[in-house]
Design an enzyme around this catalytic site. Structure first.
Site, short mmCIF file in Angstrom:
data_model
loop_
_atom_site.label_atom_id
_atom_site.label_comp_id
_atom_site.label_asym_id
_atom_site.label_seq_id
_atom_site.Cartn_x
_atom_site.Cartn_y
_atom_site.Cartn_z
N SER A 6 0.84 -1.19 0.00
CA SER A 6 0.00 0.00 0.00
C SER A 6 0.87 1.24 0.00
O SER A 6 1.65 1.48 0.93
CB SER A 6 -0.89 0.02 1.24
OG SER A 6 -1.38 1.33 1.45
N ASP A 35 -5.93 1.06 -9.33
CA ASP A 35 -6.99 2.03 -9.62
C ASP A 35 -7.57 1.87 -11.03
O ASP A 35 -8.62 2.43 -11.34
CB ASP A 35 -6.48 3.46 -9.45
CG ASP A 35 -6.17 3.77 -7.98
OD1 ASP A 35 -6.70 3.06 -7.10
OD2 ASP A 35 -5.39 4.70 -7.72
C1 S3P Z 1 -2.55 6.00 -3.76
C2 S3P Z 1 -2.36 4.68 -3.45
C3 S3P Z 1 -3.36 3.62 -3.66
C4 S3P Z 1 -4.40 4.08 -4.67
C5 S3P Z 1 -4.91 5.47 -4.36
C6 S3P Z 1 -3.77 6.47 -4.41
C7 S3P Z 1 -1.47 6.97 -3.48
O1 S3P Z 1 -4.02 3.35 -2.43
O2 S3P Z 1 -5.48 3.18 -4.72
O3 S3P Z 1 -5.90 5.85 -5.30
O4 S3P Z 1 -1.55 8.13 -3.91
O5 S3P Z 1 -0.52 6.60 -2.80
P1 S3P Z 1 -3.48 2.29 -1.32
O6 S3P Z 1 -2.16 2.73 -0.86
O7 S3P Z 1 -4.50 2.37 -0.23
O8 S3P Z 1 -3.47 0.96 -2.01
#
Ligand code: S3P
Length: 455
Positions: free
Chosen positions: A165, A341
């Site tokens: 994440s 995404d």
């Molecule tokens: C993001 C990370 C992702 C993605 C979100 C934007 C970011 O989420 O789905 O739209 O900007 O770091 P997660 O880290 O919760 O997977």
């Protein structure tokens, strides 16, 4: 608001998409805690990044806009002011998690909340920020509102993320700026790395390595190669990133590339509508973000990258897509974080492809702005597609012509836009309930779609 979408004969034109949302959030946040005025060109236009600016203003950061340039007057790592009430993160999971990392190192109390959707999303930053010494409380220990009593300096940690994440990783790294010593985050697969790149550019000491083979001489070059190989072999790809605290960040000039997650809607639209020809200018092609291009190509899409260049440490290029026959594929493993995404719109591409598509290892989709597995399955079924729901993904049966139907955004910008794309290739009219949610990341999306549509 309901928007109606009609089938098109062809899509044609040269377009640009809004600035990258992930990079915009980070540029604003790092600019705010740097020394001096950071200038950001091409800051994303959506509601989420604007919410970030509002929150920073509430923390005493002065931000001005002059034409296309945003000036953020940094207050330094310890210069933020205690807010006079709860901070509202709206719909933005990225904002609430990243700012939590910063607030963990501030010696004051803050409360972070958001809209109904955000309040249902797990905040996996609670555990690592507590380990670093901040007092953090959350509803059921996991959901917003979050209350943070920061501390300075924090304790450095070595934290292994259970699921890749970028937002949780970034929160720990940002907190690491206020820790005494070296903070390390380990991931089961490389998620988007804009925070690492940008922290390096702002002067923080960052080091990245592959878990098995130690320190990489040129991590960034190697990244692309290994992501490709992992895709083929379904191998795990554990990585570590460390940051040295206590850091001092220096103002920067940031140029934000077009958001590949927004470009993805047009890549799929251009691919599934025969004879289409679209050029999308200046799109960010960071290796941890562009798996959507690789997967669409594997499905038979005709996508070319032209004018490739490096802008502020991020690869950028024009994407040229032409309509073609698509075939089903399998999307799973280490690739998932790099197209998380884009999965809703890839599912739409799959519904228009020949043969079956299987998406696995994507249970994170259930924790996004809505449960995106549920939402995609439900909408595709309403449009007559054959779809099976899995706990961590879905199986999309090959091509059956999609039928126009009443679909729902479920309050999620990417679902609204993905099903607008589906509507272009369906028979008859598609009505999207809650289409206004597209403004979260892409104001003007429907107008742009209309501009390039030929009927
Ligand atoms: C993001 C990370 C992702 C993605 C979100 C934007 C970011 O989420 O789905 O739209 O900007 O770091 P997660 O880290 O919760 O997977």
């Amino acid at each position: 608001m309901q928007v109606r979408v009609f089938p098109v004969r062809v899509l044609r034109g040269t377009i640009s998409v809004p600035g990258d949302k992930s990079i915009s959030h980070r540029a604003a946040l790092l600019g705010a805690i740097a020394e001096g005025a950071t200038e950001v060109k091409g800051f994303a236009l959506g509601k989420d990044p604007r919410t970030t600016l509002e929150v920073l203003r509430r923390l005493g950061v002065r931000i001005e806009r002059k034409g296309d340039i945003l000036r953020i007057h940094g207050v330094g790592l310890r210069g933020l002011k205690p807010p006079d009430g709860p901070l509202y993160a709206g719909n933005s999971g990225t904002l609430i998690k990243l700012i939590s990392g910063i607030l963990a190192g501030q010696e004051f109390h803050s409360v972070l909340t958001g809209d109904d959707s955000l309040k249902m999303r797990p905040m996996r930053v609670v555990e690592p920020l507590r380990l670093m010494g901040a007092e953090v409380s959350a509803r059921d220990d996991l959901y917003p509102p979050l209350a943070i009593r920061g501390r300075f300096p924090l304790k450095p940690v070595h934290y292994a993320l259970p699921v890749a994440s970028a937002t949780v990783k970034s929160a720990v790294l940002l907190a690491g700026l206020c820790a005494e010593g070296r903070t390390t985050v380990e991931e089961p697969a490389p998620s988007r790395d804009h925070t690492e790149r940008m922290l390096g550019a702002f002067g923080a000491r960052i080091e990245r390595r592959w878990l098995r083979e130690g320190r990489a001489e040129d991590f960034e070059r190697e990244l692309e190669r290994r992501l490709r190989r992992a895709e083929g072999e379904g191998r795990p790809l554990r990585v570590q990133v460390s940051v040295e605290g206590v850091a001092r960040l220096e103002k920067q000039r940031v140029a934000v590339p077009g958001d590949i997650s927004s470009a993805a809607f047009f890549l799929v639209a251009g691919a599934i509508v025969p004879k289409s020809h679209l050029r999308i200018r200046g799109v960010g092609l960071n290796p941890t973000r562009k798996a959507v291009v690789d997967v669409l190509r594997r499905m038979g899409a005709d996508i070319r990258v032209e004018e490739e260049r490096l802008v502020c440490g991020e690869p950028v290029g024009d994407l040229v897509v032409r309509g073609s026959e698509l075939k089903g594929t399998r999307i799973a493993g280490a690739l998932i974080p790099n197209l998380i995404d884009e999965l809703p719109v890839l599912a739409v591409a799959a519904a228009c492809a020949r043969g079956e598509t299987v998406i696995r290892d994507a249970s994170e989709l259930r924790t996004k702005e809505t449960d995106r597995i549920r939402a995609v399955v439900e909408n595709l079924r309403r449009m007559g597609a054959k779809v099976g729901e899995l706990p961590d993904g879905m199986v999309i049966g090959g091509r059956r012509p999609l039928r126009g139907a009443l679909v729902d955004s479920f309050g999620d910008h990417r679902i609204a836009m993905a099903f607008a794309v589906a509507g272009l290739a369906a028979e008859g009219e598609t009505a999207i309930e809650g289409a206004e949610w597209a403004d979260i990341s892409f104001p003007g999306f429907f107008e742009l779609l209309e501009r390039i549509s030929r009927r």
